[in-house]
Design a protein around this motif. Structure first.
Motif, mmCIF file in Angstrom:
data_model
loop_
_atom_site.group_PDB
_atom_site.id
_atom_site.type_symbol
_atom_site.label_atom_id
_atom_site.label_comp_id
_atom_site.label_asym_id
_atom_site.label_seq_id
_atom_site.Cartn_x
_atom_site.Cartn_y
_atom_site.Cartn_z
ATOM 1 N N ASP A 182 6.351 6.160 4.226
ATOM 2 C CA ASP A 182 7.653 6.415 4.839
ATOM 3 C C ASP A 182 7.571 6.411 6.360
ATOM 4 N N GLU A 183 6.541 7.054 6.895
ATOM 5 C CA GLU A 183 6.370 7.120 8.348
ATOM 6 C C GLU A 183 6.164 5.726 8.943
ATOM 7 N N LYS A 184 5.342 4.913 8.279
ATOM 8 C CA LYS A 184 5.059 3.573 8.780
ATOM 9 C C LYS A 184 6.299 2.686 8.692
ATOM 10 N N ILE A 185 7.028 2.786 7.580
ATOM 11 C CA ILE A 185 8.248 1.995 7.414
ATOM 12 C C ILE A 185 9.277 2.413 8.451
ATOM 13 N N GLU A 186 9.386 3.711 8.697
ATOM 14 C CA GLU A 186 10.346 4.195 9.693
ATOM 15 C C GLU A 186 9.986 3.677 11.087
ATOM 16 N N ALA A 187 8.698 3.646 11.397
ATOM 17 C CA ALA A 187 8.253 3.181 12.712
ATOM 18 C C ALA A 187 8.420 1.672 12.877
ATOM 19 N N GLU A 188 8.155 0.924 11.800
ATOM 20 C CA GLU A 188 8.165 -0.539 11.894
ATOM 21 C C GLU A 188 9.458 -1.178 11.411
ATOM 22 N N GLY A 189 10.292 -0.424 10.728
ATOM 23 C CA GLY A 189 11.536 -0.966 10.203
ATOM 24 C C GLY A 189 11.380 -1.382 8.748
ATOM 25 N N ILE B 294 10.109 -9.591 10.534
ATOM 26 C CA ILE B 294 10.261 -11.025 10.767
ATOM 27 C C ILE B 294 8.910 -11.679 10.526
ATOM 28 N N THR B 295 8.918 -12.676 9.679
ATOM 29 C CA THR B 295 7.697 -13.405 9.352
ATOM 30 C C THR B 295 7.808 -14.813 9.918
ATOM 31 N N GLU B 296 6.758 -15.241 10.577
ATOM 32 C CA GLU B 296 6.734 -16.601 11.120
ATOM 33 C C GLU B 296 5.661 -17.391 10.395
ATOM 34 N N ASN B 297 6.069 -18.556 9.911
ATOM 35 C CA ASN B 297 5.167 -19.441 9.213
ATOM 36 C C ASN B 297 5.355 -20.835 9.818
ATOM 37 N N GLY B 298 4.496 -21.161 10.756
ATOM 38 C CA GLY B 298 4.670 -22.428 11.472
ATOM 39 C C GLY B 298 5.959 -22.383 12.267
ATOM 40 N N SER B 299 6.853 -23.336 11.994
ATOM 41 C CA SER B 299 8.133 -23.371 12.705
ATOM 42 C C SER B 299 9.197 -22.543 11.995
ATOM 43 N N GLN B 300 8.886 -22.045 10.821
ATOM 44 C CA GLN B 300 9.853 -21.237 10.076
ATOM 45 C C GLN B 300 9.776 -19.775 10.504
ATOM 46 N N ARG B 301 10.932 -19.159 10.507
ATOM 47 C CA ARG B 301 11.025 -17.748 10.855
ATOM 48 C C ARG B 301 12.055 -17.095 9.940
ATOM 49 N N PHE B 302 11.672 -16.022 9.259
ATOM 50 C CA PHE B 302 12.594 -15.385 8.318
ATOM 51 C C PHE B 302 12.282 -13.898 8.193
ATOM 52 N N ASN B 303 13.291 -13.154 7.704
ATOM 53 C CA ASN B 303 13.130 -11.719 7.462
ATOM 54 C C ASN B 303 12.662 -11.498 6.034
ATOM 55 N N LYS B 304 11.778 -10.526 5.863
ATOM 56 C CA LYS B 304 11.396 -10.100 4.522
ATOM 57 C C LYS B 304 11.211 -8.593 4.543
ATOM 58 N N SER B 305 11.294 -7.988 3.379
ATOM 59 C CA SER B 305 11.180 -6.533 3.314
ATOM 60 C C SER B 305 9.756 -6.107 3.658
ATOM 61 N N HIS B 306 9.654 -4.892 4.132
ATOM 62 C CA HIS B 306 8.354 -4.339 4.516
ATOM 63 C C HIS B 306 7.458 -4.300 3.281
ATOM 64 N N PRO B 307 6.212 -4.752 3.391
ATOM 65 C CA PRO B 307 5.310 -4.761 2.232
ATOM 66 C C PRO B 307 5.059 -3.374 1.630
ATOM 67 N N LEU B 308 5.192 -2.335 2.427
ATOM 68 C CA LEU B 308 4.957 -0.988 1.906
ATOM 69 C C LEU B 308 6.057 -0.523 0.946
ATOM 70 N N LEU B 309 7.200 -1.214 0.944
ATOM 71 C CA LEU B 309 8.242 -0.842 -0.018
ATOM 72 C C LEU B 309 7.739 -1.058 -1.444
ATOM 73 N N ASN B 310 7.034 -2.140 -1.680
ATOM 74 C CA ASN B 310 6.454 -2.384 -3.009
ATOM 75 C C ASN B 310 5.387 -1.347 -3.343
ATOM 76 N N GLU B 311 4.597 -0.951 -2.352
ATOM 77 C CA GLU B 311 3.580 0.070 -2.577
ATOM 78 C C GLU B 311 4.228 1.406 -2.937
ATOM 79 N N LYS B 312 5.353 1.723 -2.277
ATOM 80 C CA LYS B 312 6.062 2.962 -2.591
ATOM 81 C C LYS B 312 6.524 2.968 -4.040
ATOM 82 N N ILE B 313 7.000 1.830 -4.522
ATOM 83 C CA ILE B 313 7.453 1.724 -5.912
ATOM 84 C C ILE B 313 6.283 1.976 -6.869
#
Length: 104
Positions: free
Chosen positions: A39-46, A50-69
């Protein structure tokens, strides 16, 4: 979340002479601590990143959300295995349950 108070409350609801039950409570507190750190890390980082893959740029959920589940699922499963002493009863030295009405 005050984990010390939660641990104290959980410990008061189990047979503390049963080392397996004590271990379950300690693991439960460990999982709760991990959730708190997530929770603390997600709160600090949002909640999203934003993930960048070469020229692509997109939003994805924080990876820790899956860990919380996952951690939450482990907590629920662990809680179901804990042998809680019923409220309103107390154990004596002979492990005989005594209700509150017996004490009056």
């Amino acid at each position: 979340m005050d984990l010390d108070n939660i641990k104290e409350q959980l410990m008061s609801r189990i047979d503390q002479d049963d080392l397996l039950e004590v271990n379950k409570v300690e693991r439960m507190i460990g999982f709760m601590n991990d959730l708190q750190k997530c929770d603390e890390k997600i709160e600090a980082e949002g909640i999203s990143q934003i993930t960048e893959n070469g020229s692509q740029r997109f939003n994805k959920s924080h990876p820790l959300l899956n860990e919380k589940i996952k951690i939450n699922g482990q907590l629920i499963a662990l809680e179901k295995t804990i042998n809680f002493i019923s409220e309103g009863t107390a154990a004596t030295d002979n492990d005989v349950e005594v209700s509150e009405s017996d004490l009056i």
